[in-house]
Motif scaffolding. Structure first.
Motif, mmCIF file in Angstrom:
data_model
loop_
_atom_site.group_PDB
_atom_site.id
_atom_site.type_symbol
_atom_site.label_atom_id
_atom_site.label_comp_id
_atom_site.label_asym_id
_atom_site.label_seq_id
_atom_site.Cartn_x
_atom_site.Cartn_y
_atom_site.Cartn_z
ATOM 1 N N GLY A 112 0.486 -1.379 -0.369
ATOM 2 C CA GLY A 112 -0.324 0.336 0.350
ATOM 3 C C GLY A 112 0.634 1.085 -0.110
ATOM 4 O O GLY A 112 0.641 2.296 -1.020
ATOM 5 N N VAL A 113 1.751 1.053 0.965
ATOM 6 C CA VAL A 113 2.921 2.640 0.437
ATOM 7 C C VAL A 113 4.025 2.676 -0.803
ATOM 8 O O VAL A 113 3.997 3.802 -0.949
ATOM 9 N N ALA A 114 3.958 1.549 -0.913
ATOM 10 C CA ALA A 114 5.180 1.572 -1.851
ATOM 11 C C ALA A 114 4.584 1.862 -3.542
ATOM 12 O O ALA A 114 4.482 2.556 -3.576
ATOM 13 N N VAL A 115 2.597 1.291 -3.592
ATOM 14 C CA VAL A 115 1.970 2.046 -4.560
ATOM 15 C C VAL A 115 1.706 3.215 -4.558
ATOM 16 O O VAL A 115 1.488 3.992 -5.181
ATOM 17 N N GLY A 116 1.665 3.836 -3.192
ATOM 18 C CA GLY A 116 0.730 5.104 -3.540
ATOM 19 C C GLY A 116 -0.611 5.453 -3.496
ATOM 20 O O GLY A 116 -1.095 5.141 -4.216
ATOM 21 N N PRO A 117 -0.156 6.846 -4.270
ATOM 22 C CA PRO A 117 -1.608 7.393 -4.781
ATOM 23 C C PRO A 117 -0.920 7.155 -6.501
ATOM 24 O O PRO A 117 -2.129 7.582 -7.152
ATOM 25 N N HIS A 118 -0.175 6.030 -6.653
ATOM 26 C CA HIS A 118 0.160 6.253 -8.052
ATOM 27 C C HIS A 118 -0.933 5.082 -9.318
ATOM 28 O O HIS A 118 -0.719 5.180 -10.036
ATOM 29 N N VAL A 119 -2.203 4.420 -8.488
ATOM 30 C CA VAL A 119 -2.643 3.525 -8.927
ATOM 31 C C VAL A 119 -4.144 3.897 -8.388
ATOM 32 O O VAL A 119 -4.149 3.944 -7.656
ATOM 33 N N PRO A 120 -5.010 3.304 -9.510
ATOM 34 C CA PRO A 120 -6.284 3.316 -9.035
ATOM 35 C C PRO A 120 -6.802 2.613 -7.252
ATOM 36 O O PRO A 120 -6.309 1.925 -7.554
ATOM 37 N N GLY A 121 -7.536 2.512 -6.699
ATOM 38 C CA GLY A 121 -8.092 1.908 -5.376
ATOM 39 C C GLY A 121 -8.138 0.538 -5.273
ATOM 40 O O GLY A 121 -7.830 0.274 -4.540
ATOM 41 N N PHE A 122 -8.858 0.769 -6.552
ATOM 42 C CA PHE A 122 -9.405 -1.173 -6.524
ATOM 43 C C PHE A 122 -8.512 -1.830 -6.658
ATOM 44 O O PHE A 122 -7.801 -2.915 -5.693
ATOM 45 N N VAL A 123 -7.535 -1.450 -7.414
ATOM 46 C CA VAL A 123 -6.183 -1.660 -7.769
ATOM 47 C C VAL A 123 -5.228 -2.103 -6.199
ATOM 48 O O VAL A 123 -4.829 -3.457 -6.156
ATOM 49 N N SER A 124 -5.104 -1.006 -5.580
ATOM 50 C CA SER A 124 -4.097 -0.731 -4.073
ATOM 51 C C SER A 124 -5.139 -1.692 -3.116
ATOM 52 O O SER A 124 -3.977 -3.165 -2.728
ATOM 53 N N TRP A 125 -6.436 -1.924 -3.290
ATOM 54 C CA TRP A 125 -7.459 -3.147 -2.687
ATOM 55 C C TRP A 125 -6.629 -4.802 -3.088
ATOM 56 O O TRP A 125 -6.433 -5.406 -1.873
ATOM 57 N N ILE A 126 -6.821 -4.482 -4.385
ATOM 58 C CA ILE A 126 -6.803 -6.185 -4.526
ATOM 59 C C ILE A 126 -5.298 -6.606 -4.929
ATOM 60 O O ILE A 126 -5.083 -7.678 -3.623
ATOM 61 N N ALA A 127 -4.195 -5.658 -4.097
ATOM 62 C CA ALA A 127 -2.931 -5.729 -4.205
ATOM 63 C C ALA A 127 -2.507 -6.059 -2.849
ATOM 64 O O ALA A 127 -1.555 -7.105 -2.923
ATOM 65 N N HIS A 194 -7.175 6.790 -1.121
ATOM 66 C CA HIS A 194 -7.577 5.956 -1.997
ATOM 67 C C HIS A 194 -7.897 4.842 -1.955
ATOM 68 O O HIS A 194 -7.770 3.832 -2.623
ATOM 69 N N ALA A 195 -6.177 4.210 -1.282
ATOM 70 C CA ALA A 195 -5.584 3.005 -1.051
ATOM 71 C C ALA A 195 -6.442 2.403 0.274
ATOM 72 O O ALA A 195 -6.596 1.332 0.815
ATOM 73 N N GLN A 196 -7.437 3.232 0.876
ATOM 74 C CA GLN A 196 -7.469 3.013 1.850
ATOM 75 C C GLN A 196 -9.383 1.762 1.946
ATOM 76 O O GLN A 196 -9.986 2.252 0.705
ATOM 77 N N LEU A 197 -9.496 0.345 2.201
ATOM 78 C CA LEU A 197 -10.227 0.174 1.809
ATOM 79 C C LEU A 197 -11.650 0.924 2.348
ATOM 80 O O LEU A 197 -11.958 1.481 3.259
ATOM 81 N N PRO A 198 -12.984 1.613 1.506
ATOM 82 C CA PRO A 198 -14.089 2.391 1.641
ATOM 83 C C PRO A 198 -15.218 1.476 2.561
ATOM 84 O O PRO A 198 -15.182 0.274 2.102
ATOM 85 N N LYS A 199 -15.516 2.416 3.127
ATOM 86 C CA LYS A 199 -16.452 2.820 4.510
ATOM 87 C C LYS A 199 -18.039 2.234 3.001
ATOM 88 O O LYS A 199 -18.102 2.752 1.655
ATOM 89 N N MET A 200 -18.868 1.295 3.738
ATOM 90 C CA MET A 200 -20.125 1.562 2.987
ATOM 91 C C MET A 200 -21.499 1.944 3.546
ATOM 92 O O MET A 200 -21.230 2.117 5.000
#
Length: 355
Positions: A112-127, A194-200
């Motif tokens: 999460g820290v490595a990808v930072g803001p450089h990828v879309p949020g859902f990609v960060s969540w999956i990764a 945006h890398a944090q899991l979104p609230k519902m």
């Protein structure tokens, strides 16, 4: 079947139902007694039993925010409890849920820290989830290999690996991953928003809860409806018979430890990405050890195990309310947890004597 055999079959069924009813009543009575004992214990501490139980219920079930916190805490506990359940089907004892949770959180933080803001949020969540599950599987595989190839006790090696995982985490947050913009506390840099899991639905609950529910359903299916789950039960029942019947015992044992580690690692990743958002000491709050008890209380049945995880999460969370409302040390809930776990132990011993 002859007509003469019908009464005998009915009698046997009736006897089994009678045994289940009797022992069900014994278990219920045991829990009532445990609640009474806890009430007496808190009375000696200067608190009223009725007030204490009212606080426990109101601070977990009747409070919306606390109920959501109970669910969020139950996610890593429940997944770590399943990490105990799967190897248990194969006759293994996984005490390493704590370490596997930690390594899952470590992997999620690194990604999460490595990808930072450089990828879309859902990609960060999956990764992050995949990284957490992957490193958790590796951490579960280590004692699995030691067990299958060297004969080392997995109960001992998984327990020891908990301390190794904690030391690795502490090294990272005190040294190479320490947040340079923090207040001097040992913690990693926080995840990008945006890398944090979104609230519902505007609540505190995040999509990690849905992921956990899906994983629980998948685990139930694998253990109860697939040949892999059946083979694990065969190995757990009699290793030698399984080996003689042609089952790949070593592969099954190792796969059970890896699957368990992956679930716990996923739990650590979800807890990090959805709740904590940065790595810090005591991030798991001994979730792994509570999970071991939840698996025991649920008798290694996935649905019951998850229910036990929710129960333990609620009881543990109620410690805050007891401290504020009743003037008790929050850790007093550990006594109640111990009493809850003691009931099936006592009943099992009684049942063994009765048989």
């Amino acid at each position: 079947m002859t007509a003469a055999g019908v009464p005998g079959r009915l009698s046997a069924v009736t006897d089994r139902l009678g045994d289940r009813t009797r022992f069900g009543l014994i278990v219920s009575l045991g829990y009532v007694v445990s609640l009474v004992v806890f009430g007496v214990f808190v009375a000696f501490k200067g608190a009223g039993a009725i007030s204490v139980y009212h606080t426990i219920i109101s601070s977990t079930l009747l409070n919306s925010d606390a109920l959501q916190q109970t669910v969020l805490r139950a996610v890593p506990i429940g997944l770590a409890a399943l990490a105990v359940t799967i190897p248990a089907r194969a006759g293994l004892v996984n005490v390493g849920g704590e370490g596997q949770l930690i390594m899952g959180a470590v992997a999620a933080t690194g990604v999460g820290v490595a990808v930072g803001p450089h990828v879309p949020g859902f990609v960060s969540w999956i990764a992050m989830c995949l990284a957490g599950a992957g490193l958790g599987a590796v951490w579960g595989a280590l004692p699995g290999v030691l067990r299958t190839w060297l004969g080392a006790s997995e109960a001992v090696t998984t327990l020891l690996l908990n301390f190794v995982a904690n030391d690795i985490m502490l090294y990272l947050i005190y040294q190479v991953w320490k947040d340079p913009n923090g207040s001097g506390q040992p913690q990693s840099r926080p995840l990008a928003h945006h890398a944090q899991l979104p609230k519902m639905f505007g609540s505190q609950l995040n999509i990690g809860v849905l992921i956990a529910v899906a994983v629980v359903a998948l685990t139930w299916y694998l253990l109860t409806r697939t040949s892999w789950g059946f083979q694990l039960r065969v190995v757990g029942g009699n290793v030698e018979a399984a080996r003689r019947s042609g089952l790949k015992v070593k592969t099954l044992l190792l796969s059970s430890m890896m699957a368990g580690g992956a679930l716990a690692g996923l739990g650590g990743a979800i807890n990090l990405a959805g709740v904590e958002t940065q790595l810090r000491p005591d991030i798991t709050l001994s979730f792994g050890y509570v999970a071991f008890l939840a698996s025991f209380l649920g008798r290694q049945k996935p649905i019951l195990v998850v229910g036990s995880a929710v129960l333990f999460s609620a009881v543990a969370l109620s410690g805050n309310g007891l401290q504020l409302n009743d003037g008790l040390d929050g850790t007093i809930v550990d006594v109640l947890l111990a009493l809850i776990v003691a009931v099936p132990l006592i009943v099992a011993k009684y049942r063994k004597r009765a048989s």
